[in-house]
Design a protein around this motif. Structure first.
Motif, PDB file in Angstrom:
ATOM      1  N   UNK A   9      55.967  -2.149  49.683  1.00 37.56           N
ATOM      2  CA  UNK A   9      55.480  -3.414  50.252  1.00 37.56           C
ATOM      3  C   UNK A   9      54.974  -3.212  51.674  1.00 37.56           C
ATOM      4  N   UNK A  10      55.725  -2.458  52.474  1.00 33.01           N
ATOM      5  CA  UNK A  10      55.299  -2.205  53.851  1.00 33.01           C
ATOM      6  C   UNK A  10      54.004  -1.411  53.892  1.00 33.01           C
ATOM      7  N   UNK A  11      53.866  -0.435  52.977  1.00 37.71           N
ATOM      8  CA  UNK A  11      52.643   0.371  52.933  1.00 37.71           C
ATOM      9  C   UNK A  11      51.436  -0.488  52.578  1.00 37.71           C
ATOM     10  N   UNK A  12      51.584  -1.373  51.594  1.00 35.48           N
ATOM     11  CA  UNK A  12      50.470  -2.235  51.204  1.00 35.48           C
ATOM     12  C   UNK A  12      50.132  -3.211  52.321  1.00 35.48           C
ATOM     13  N   UNK A  13      51.154  -3.695  53.017  1.00 25.25           N
ATOM     14  CA  UNK A  13      50.901  -4.588  54.153  1.00 25.25           C
ATOM     15  C   UNK A  13      50.076  -3.878  55.216  1.00 25.25           C
TER      16      UNK A  13
END
Length: 338
Positions: free
Chosen positions: A241-245
């Protein structure tokens, strides 16, 4: 190709909290177990690595239970200072301690008629464990400083990234409390064991984050999805999730290609960039960084490595670092590691 299954738990904190992608065999088994257990009013222990989505499974358990119309309350046991833990869980009478200018409800009272999620239950102070056991066995609690006993009707779902059976053997967790919590024990699989879920999960996260950031609709190219599915994701769904954000925040447009994957990696992950200079400890730092920035990067690296070496056990990591657990949690939040 098997179509991904999106499990929704309406009313359990909204879709942001409760959607589960269940295309893989491990997740389909877990969702089937949740469907069997949720209507039965038993205590559940959710075990899994950090970032696997235990809180979403807890939301699903609540939404499919007979308590779905009642409150869903969350308590992070690791984030509560030990001195205040009893008051936070069970409430406190006015004047019970310095600063208690009025009576306050605890998490148990707030969850009356519903579900209480005790996250990181393995971090609960040992002295408080008998009182939690009483609340579970008898449905009774006594607020700090109060002369009365209160009755509550609460279903508890406890979450942990630790092996509580091993903690019992080591004398760090009460055996009777463990058996009371683990009436049913469910294991949330790590993302590396459910790679089939990554494409649909990435799409769900991209849609949600794109709407939050005002960049919609976000599209992920097949090449990028392939790279996402091949990655190991030691931080599990939270890391994905953090990477996609980061990808959405850094991308020039709504279509994300494979180049977004490398561009969104935090500095210090993988090969250092050309504008990075090594520190004495080998932690890459952008050229021109201030001393404070260099020290912050080094501290983040040390904390991340120590937490990993401790198997995600925050108390053990704090001990190795010579920090109070509450101080460590503040650092984890500061550096985006929690």
């Amino acid at each position: 190709m098997r179509h991904a299954t999106l499990v929704e738990a309406e009313g359990a904190g909204g879709r942001d909290e409760a959607d589960l992608v269940a295309a893989s065999a491990p997740m389909r088994r877990l969702v089937a177990e949740v469907a069997r257990v949720a209507p039965r009013d038993v205590t559940v222990l959710l075990r899994g690595e950090t970032g696997t989505g235990k809180e979403r499974v807890a939301s699903l358990l609540h939404a499919r239970s007979r308590r779905a119309a009642g409150p869903l309350v969350r308590c992070n046991c690791a984030a509560i200072p030990a001195a205040l833990a009893e008051a936070e869980l069970f409430g406190a009478a006015r004047g019970a301690y310095t600063g208690a200018v009025e009576a306050r409800r605890g998490f148990f009272s707030a969850a009356d008629g519903g579900t209480l999620v005790l996250d990181e239950i393995g971090e609960l102070p040992h002295a408080l464990q008998p009182k939690l056991l009483r609340a579970l066995q008898e449905g009774e609690l006594q607020p700090v400083g109060a002369g009365r006993i209160e009755r509550v009707d609460v279903r508890v779902v406890a979450c942990t990234n630790r092996d509580l059976a091993a903690e019992v053997r080591a004398g760090r967790f009460r055996e009777d409390l463990y058996y009371r919590l683990a009436v049913v024990e469910l294991v949330v699989p790590p993302l590396r064991d459910r790679r089939e879920d990554v494409p649909a999960l990435a799409a769900v996260l991209a849609r949600r984050l794109g709407a939050r950031f005002g960049v919609a609709p976000v599209r992920l190219s097949p090449a990028l999805v392939e790279r996402l599915a091949a990655a190991d994701w030691p931080g599990n769904v939270r890391q994905l999730e953090n990477a996609i954000a980061r990808m959405i925040a850094l991308a020039p447009g709504p279509v994300l290609g494979p180049e977004a994957f490398a561009a969104a990696q935090p500095r210090g992950a993988g090969a250092p960039s050309r504008d990075a200079v090594p520190t004495a400890q080998g932690v890459p730092t952008p050229a021109g960084a201030t001393l404070r920035e260099r020290l912050d990067r080094l501290e983040r690296q040390v904390i991340a490595e120590t937490l990993a070496a401790a198997g995600g056990n925050q108390s053990e990591a704090a001990r190795r670092l010579g920090l109070a657990r509450t101080v460590l949690i503040d650092r984890l939040k500061k550096y985006g590691l929690l």
